[in-house]
Design a protein around this motif. Structure first.
Motif, mmCIF file in Angstrom:
data_model
loop_
_atom_site.group_PDB
_atom_site.id
_atom_site.type_symbol
_atom_site.label_atom_id
_atom_site.label_comp_id
_atom_site.label_asym_id
_atom_site.label_seq_id
_atom_site.Cartn_x
_atom_site.Cartn_y
_atom_site.Cartn_z
ATOM 1 N N PHE A 143 0.843 -1.198 0.000
ATOM 2 C CA PHE A 143 0.000 0.000 0.000
ATOM 3 C C PHE A 143 0.878 1.248 0.000
ATOM 4 O O PHE A 143 1.783 1.365 0.839
ATOM 5 C CB PHE A 143 -0.869 0.049 1.263
ATOM 6 C CG PHE A 143 -1.794 -1.119 1.430
ATOM 7 C CD1 PHE A 143 -2.988 -1.185 0.724
ATOM 8 C CD2 PHE A 143 -1.480 -2.157 2.308
ATOM 9 C CE1 PHE A 143 -3.851 -2.263 0.885
ATOM 10 C CE2 PHE A 143 -2.339 -3.235 2.474
ATOM 11 C CZ PHE A 143 -3.524 -3.289 1.763
ATOM 12 N N VAL A 144 0.595 2.149 -0.902
ATOM 13 C CA VAL A 144 1.250 3.464 -0.893
ATOM 14 C C VAL A 144 0.160 4.504 -0.639
ATOM 15 O O VAL A 144 -0.795 4.620 -1.421
ATOM 16 C CB VAL A 144 1.970 3.743 -2.225
ATOM 17 C CG1 VAL A 144 2.493 5.176 -2.263
ATOM 18 C CG2 VAL A 144 3.128 2.755 -2.425
ATOM 19 N N ILE A 145 0.288 5.223 0.467
ATOM 20 C CA ILE A 145 -0.715 6.231 0.835
ATOM 21 C C ILE A 145 -0.228 7.580 0.297
ATOM 22 O O ILE A 145 0.834 8.063 0.686
ATOM 23 C CB ILE A 145 -0.894 6.332 2.375
ATOM 24 C CG1 ILE A 145 -0.931 4.950 3.038
ATOM 25 C CG2 ILE A 145 -2.098 7.184 2.713
ATOM 26 C CD1 ILE A 145 -2.017 4.039 2.596
ATOM 27 N N ASP A 146 -1.027 8.154 -0.592
ATOM 28 C CA ASP A 146 -0.566 9.294 -1.383
ATOM 29 C C ASP A 146 -1.635 10.385 -1.365
ATOM 30 O O ASP A 146 -2.803 10.107 -1.099
ATOM 31 C CB ASP A 146 -0.419 8.774 -2.833
ATOM 32 C CG ASP A 146 0.667 9.476 -3.595
ATOM 33 O OD1 ASP A 146 1.182 10.479 -3.108
ATOM 34 O OD2 ASP A 146 0.965 8.985 -4.709
ATOM 35 N N ASN A 147 -1.235 11.608 -1.714
ATOM 36 C CA ASN A 147 -2.230 12.675 -1.889
ATOM 37 C C ASN A 147 -3.060 12.414 -3.144
ATOM 38 O O ASN A 147 -2.603 11.750 -4.069
ATOM 39 C CB ASN A 147 -1.526 14.027 -2.060
ATOM 40 C CG ASN A 147 -0.752 14.412 -0.820
ATOM 41 O OD1 ASN A 147 -1.181 14.126 0.297
ATOM 42 N ND2 ASN A 147 0.398 15.035 -1.008
#
Ligand SMILES: C[S@@+](CC[C@H](N)C(=O)[O-])C[C@H]1O[C@@H](n2cnc3c(N)ncnc32)[C@H](O)[C@@H]1O
Length: 232
Positions: A143-147
């Motif tokens: 998981f990559v949590i991004d804007n």
């Protein structure tokens, strides 16, 4: 001497202002939308979790409460030491110096990878994605949590300071690499106006921060994000 691993991408907010960044982390997502989304896709009870670019380790205790083992990897020496201090009483957590491009982990050893506000995952990060392919176990999820700079009050502020930020190009890059994208709406919720102001001032250019603070009242900010997902 520079106390950081080669290949670290400058992260001025947490590198220069770790105490204010801690305030920011406390304000992010009081409704736990991110955690619920991740747990809904790949729960971590009993799993091995990698928090990549873990900074001062804010998220490590959350994973440690349910995971069998948690590894934080972080290239900035001061932050590695802060993260180690934070988790010193948690027997199932280890913090290692390193980067996404050269993970200090065995092949097929990770079930859940979490990278939050990870500037090092974007166009050009293929070496890091290859390392992920090496360390992720079958049945795992990254998981990559991004804007999501296209929406929300935070997205509008972000576009003002980062005029060349190309959300479409980043979305296309990840889609080409086989990642899915989930859009979510979270919020910042601060305990005081002074906290909100301090965080706005580490996240935005000085002139933009003044304008933001003049136009925005209260203690909350609506904030659109993208959760990028790759299943293994
Ligand atoms: C914006 S901070 C977020 C920290 C943490 N994920 C959090 O949410 O509190 C980005 C972090 O990525 C780290 N970083 C920079 N380059 C990196 C790389 N190549 N590989 C792994 N981490 C990196 C920075 O040192 C910094 O701690």
């Amino acid at each position: 001497m520079v106390d950081r691993s080669a290949g670290a991408i400058p992260s001025p907010n947490i590198w220069r202002f770790p105490a204010v960044y801690e305030v920011e982390n406390r304000a992010v997502d009081p409704d736990h939308v991110i955690e619920a989304t991740l747990q809904g896709i790949r729960p971590w009870p009993g799993a091995t979790v990698l928090d990549l670019g873990c900074g001062s380790g804010f998220h490590l205790p959350v994973f440690a409460a349910q995971a069998a083992e948690v590894v934080g990897v972080e290239p900035h020496g001061t932050l590695v030491r802060k993260a180690r201090r934070r988790v010193k009483r948690l027997a199932n957590v280890t913090v290692l110096p390193g980067t996404a491009q050269q993970l200090p982990l065995r092949a097929a050893s990770v079930d859940v990878m979490h990278a939050r506000w990870a500037y090092f995952f974007g166009p050009g990060c293929e070496p890091g994605l290859r390392e992920l392919d090496r360390v992720m176990r079958r049945g795992g999820a990254a998981f990559v949590i991004d804007n999501d700079a296209t929406r929300s009050t935070f997205g509008r502020w972000f576009r003002r300071t980062h005029a060349t930020y190309d959300q479409t190009a980043i979305d296309r890059f990840f889609a080409r690499q086989g990642w899915g994208a989930i859009r979510r709406d979270i919020r910042w919720l601060f305990a005081s106006r002074a906290e909100l102001e301090a965080v706005v001032r580490i996240e935005f250019a000085p002139g933009d921060a003044d304008a933001i603070l003049a136009e925005h009242d209260g203690l909350e900010v609506d904030y659109a994000i993208t959760i990028r997902v790759r299943r293994y």
